[in-house]
Every structure is written in structure tokens, then in C-alpha cells.
Design an enzyme around this catalytic site. Structure first.
Site, PDB file in Angstrom:
ATOM      1  N   HIS A  67      29.995 -11.346  -4.585  1.00 30.05           N
ATOM      2  CA  HIS A  67      31.365 -11.471  -5.086  1.00 30.05           C
ATOM      3  C   HIS A  67      31.497 -12.848  -5.632  1.00 30.05           C
ATOM      4  CE1 HIS A  67      35.763 -10.865  -4.666  1.00 30.05           C
ATOM      5  NE2 HIS A  67      35.809 -12.237  -5.226  1.00 30.05           N
ATOM      6  N   GLU A  68      31.027 -13.941  -5.057  1.00 29.34           N
ATOM      7  CA  GLU A  68      31.408 -15.386  -5.404  1.00 29.34           C
ATOM      8  C   GLU A  68      30.011 -15.589  -6.364  1.00 29.34           C
ATOM      9  OE1 GLU A  68      33.781 -16.786  -4.783  1.00 29.34           O
ATOM     10  OE2 GLU A  68      34.431 -15.568  -3.102  1.00 29.34           O
ATOM     11  N   HIS A  71      31.611 -14.502  -9.898  1.00 24.95           N
ATOM     12  CA  HIS A  71      32.546 -15.808 -10.510  1.00 24.95           C
ATOM     13  C   HIS A  71      31.572 -16.752 -11.035  1.00 24.95           C
ATOM     14  CE1 HIS A  71      36.128 -13.968  -8.845  1.00 24.95           C
ATOM     15  NE2 HIS A  71      35.813 -13.816  -7.589  1.00 24.95           N
TER      16      HIS A  71
END
Length: 418
Positions: A67-68, A71
Site C-alpha cells: 500500500h505504502e 504511494h
């Protein structure tokens, strides 16, 4: 939130974990091994439950990392550098060095994280269906179901339009696009974040009073964190607005006292120039060793020496150990160009002599910046900006609010003691 242990780099981004990860990791493993798995599929031995619980927790944190990373990768593709990724008690965080350059970039950077979690949730659901179809062990299927549900919930929670959640950044992108004002958009997103955070706190306390002690406290803690972080983001946005266009050179201490690398630690500590004026000094050498060429005949900068580093050398060794041997090498010190916007380096300015920024101008040492330098300058600038705003509201025709020519001259006079 900084990493306690750095794991390495993935796709060029430094990845680390905070010690608080151990708490949530333990809660997940315990909840699965002692709760959900044996309740849903009794009859297996405890080693099976614990092994599957451990593996599931590891996969869950790998999902958070994905998820990170999403980003971070999208941010870099949109021209925003990423400092690092840290996994901690309440999930993960990708630390960006600057703001997104446009509402569209903000939308892409914020939206990709929940999208990845949603996709992972679907993949785990598909895996659970496949495992069940081939009659895999019940606890294994249950673990896949849990991973599917938790990733889908993570995606759903993150799109709630409240800062600092990804949904808050999506809201800011929308407001920024509608109003054309990034600061107003940030204010709207952070206000939504504070309201949502305090609502969670209130609901958590209600659960606590009704007997759900752990769930209530956990929800209240998440709400408090969201409210506090949203408030901090709003303050940082205001600070960035005040610092817009301000270079590092305007707050640095120019022409700092330097110390030669060949000086012994004993003489360094005995010399009044180093003992009573400052706590950190740029170190100069004869060239090589990765130093920065000072230019114009100046010696190159090779590191940073602090009084704490000198005092850490044993008293009996100080006459034989040189500053060059005891210093913080240049590759480990914080180095910044004099024309770098101050807002970009704020996350790197921390208390402590070892965190001084060495400022270069055209490759030559131009100054040094400490946390107190930045604090004093920011206080002065924000006070000046507020006076300018008050003057404009009062009908004062003089422009006292934000240009470098006004507050910069006042800050220079203040530093000179004028």
C-alpha cells in the site's frame, strides 16, 4: 515517526519499521492463533494455529508495505521525492519530501494506496475460494479470508474523506481543483479529519463504558491519533505557506567556525573557540575522502564534529585520536544547497547537534543550520506575516505581509541585532 530498524530499500525507497509494530503484530498473531482460527476450525494442534497466525501477520504487513510503496512509486513519478516508508503501530506511512505539484498529482498519489489494498483484498478472496475448492486445511482457508477482509476494510477506511487518511488527501485534491487554493483545500481536509477523529474518540469511549474495554480504547486511540495528526497537517500547511519562496540561506548561520580534521580531540576540547561558542562544527580536511570542495582555495568539508562525539572518546585516547577519526562523516551528515526552499528541509531539521545542516553554495561551505535557527526564523516570519495581515485588514496601504524584500530585511536586521 522514524524507523527503529531500517530493513533496506525497495524500488529505491528506504523501508523501516518502528518498534511499535511489535505490539500490533503480537495482537494479530494472538487473536488468530488463540481466537479466530481455533474457533472457526477446532481440532488442529496449537503449533498449526500459531504457525498460520505468524505467517498471516507477516503477509498482512507485507500488504501494508505494498500500500505504502504504491504511494511512494506514484509520488516519484509525479516529481515528488520520498524520504522513506515506516511501518508502525497504526499501519504505515510514506514520508514525502514535498507537496504534490497539482490536484491531479495529489489525486493519483492518494488514490493508488486504497486501490492496491482493494486489489489485494480481491486476490486474497480469490485465493480463499481456490484453497477451499481444493479442500485445503480449514485454518489456511480462514487465514486467506481474514487477509481478504482486512485489506478490503483497510481500503474502505482509508477512503474516508478526512485527513490524514488517503481519503482526506482525495478531498484536498477535489477542493484544490475547485478553489484553486491549496491552503484552503488543506484547511478543509484537516477540519474534516479533526471532526472524524473526535467522533471516533467519542464512539470508542461509549464502547468502553458499555463493557468493550479493548475495542473502545483502541478506537479512541485511533481517533485521537487522527485528530492530532490532522491538526499537525493543518499547521504544517500554514507554515509552508509562510515559508513559500524562502531559501535556506536566509536562516542559516553564515561563515561558521570550522575545525581541521587533523586536530586532536584533546586540543579540540581544550580550545576556547570550540568549547564555549557552539556545539557542532563543520570539519575541513586536505581533500579526498568524499569531502566537498570548498572552492576558491578553501579546504573541503569532510564531516561534522560535535562536542558530544568528542566527549565520547575516552579521556586517555583523546591526545591520539583526531577530529577526522571521531567526526560524523560527510556521507552521514545532512547537507543542503543554500538555495533549497526551507519548507523542503524542515522534516530534516531535528534537535541535537548531530542534526545540524551543512549549507553549501556553489560547492563551498556557506553556513550551518540548527533547529533553533529555523525555530527563531519561523517565529519571526509568522509574526511578521500576521502583522501584515492585520495591517491589510486595517486598511494600511503598506505591504508588510510576505515578500522576501520586507520580512527578509527585517530578519537580517534582527540577526545583526539591529
Amino acid at each position: 515517526m522514524r524507523a527503529t530498524v531500517v530493513l533496506g530499500r525497495i524500488a529505491g525507497v528506504r523501508v523501516g519499521v518502528h518498534w511499535s509494530v511489535l505490539l500490533i503484530f503480537g495482537v494479530i498473531v494472538l487473536g488468530l492463533a488463540q481466537g479466530r482460527l481455533p474457533q472457526a476450525h477446532p481440532g488442529e494442534g496449537w503449533p498449526v494455529y500459531w504457525a498460520i497466525g505468524l505467517l498471516t501477520a507477516v503477509v498482512f504487513f507485507a500488504s501494508l508495505l505494498a500500500h505504502e510503496l504504491a504511494h511512494a512509486i506514484v509520488a516519484r513519478r509525479n516529481g515528488v521525492e520520498v524520504d522513506d516508508i515506516v511501518l508502525w503501530l497504526l499501519g504505515g506511512a510514506a514520508w514525502l519530501k514535498a507537496e504534490a505539484p497539482s490536484p491531479a498529482a495529489e489525486l493519483r498519489i492518494a488514490g493508488v494506496g486504497p486501490l492496491v489494498s482493494l486489489v489485494l483484498g480481491g486476490l486474497f478472496a480469490l485465493a480463499a475460494w481456490g484453497l477451499d475448492a481444493v479442500s485445503a486445511a480449514g485454518p489456511v482457508v480462514e487465514a486467506a479470508v481474514w487477509l481478504a477482509v482486512i485489506n478490503i476494510l483497510l481500503a474502505a477506511f482509508n477512503v474516508i474523506p478526512a485527513a490524514p487518511l488517503d481519503g482526506g488527501r482525495l478531498l484536498r485534491a477535489f477542493l484544490w481543483w475547485r478553489t484553486g487554493d491549496r491552503l484552503r483545500a488543506t484547511a478543509g481536509a484537516t477540519t474534516a479529519g479533526r471532526v472524524f477523529g473526535w467522533l471516533l474518540v467519542a464512539f470508542g469511549l461509549l464502547l468502553f463504558m458499555r463493557g468493550d474495554v479493548f475495542g473502545g480504547l483502541w478506537l479512541a486511540m485511533i481517533g485521537w491519533f487522527l485528530a492530532a495528526t490532522a491538526t499537525a497537517e493543518g499547521q504544517q500547511a500554514q507554515l509552508r505557506a509562510v515559508l513559500a519562496g524562502v531559501p535556506v540561506r536566509d536562516v542559516m548561520t553564515p561563515d561558521p567556525v570550522t575545525v581541521p580534521a587533523g586536530l586532536t580531540v584533546a586540543r579540540f576540547l581544550d580550545d576556547p573557540r570550540y568549547r564555549y561558542r557552539h556545539s557542532a562544527f563543520p570539519v575541513t580536511g586536505e581533500g579526498g575522502g568524499g569531502g566537498v570542495d570548498g572552492g576558491g582555495g578553501a579546504l573541503p568539508v569532510v564531516g561534522l564534529m560535535t562536542l558530544d562525539l568528542a566527549r565520547a572518546v575516552g579521556e586517555e585516547r583523546r591526545p591520539a585520536v583526531t577530529v577526522g577519526q571521531a567526526m560524523l562523516p560527510l556521507e552521514r551528515a545532512e547537507v543542503v544547497d543554500a538555495d533549497t526552499p526551507l519548507a523542503e528541509v524542515l522534516p530534516r531539521v531535528e534537535p541535537g547537534a548531530e542534526h545540524r545542516l551543512l549549507v553549501l553554495d556553489g560547492g563551498r561551505l556557506a553556513g550551518i543550520v540548527s533547529a533553533s535557527d529555523v525555530s527563531r526564523a519561523v517565529t519571526w516570519m509568522m509574526t511578521t506575516a500576521q502583522r501584515g495581515a492585520d495591517a491589510r485588514r486595517g486598511g494600511d496601504a503598506a505591504d508588510s505581509g510576505g515578500r522576501r524584500g520586507d520580512w527578509g530585511q527585517g530578519w537580517d536586521d534582527r540577526r545583526r541585532g539591529a
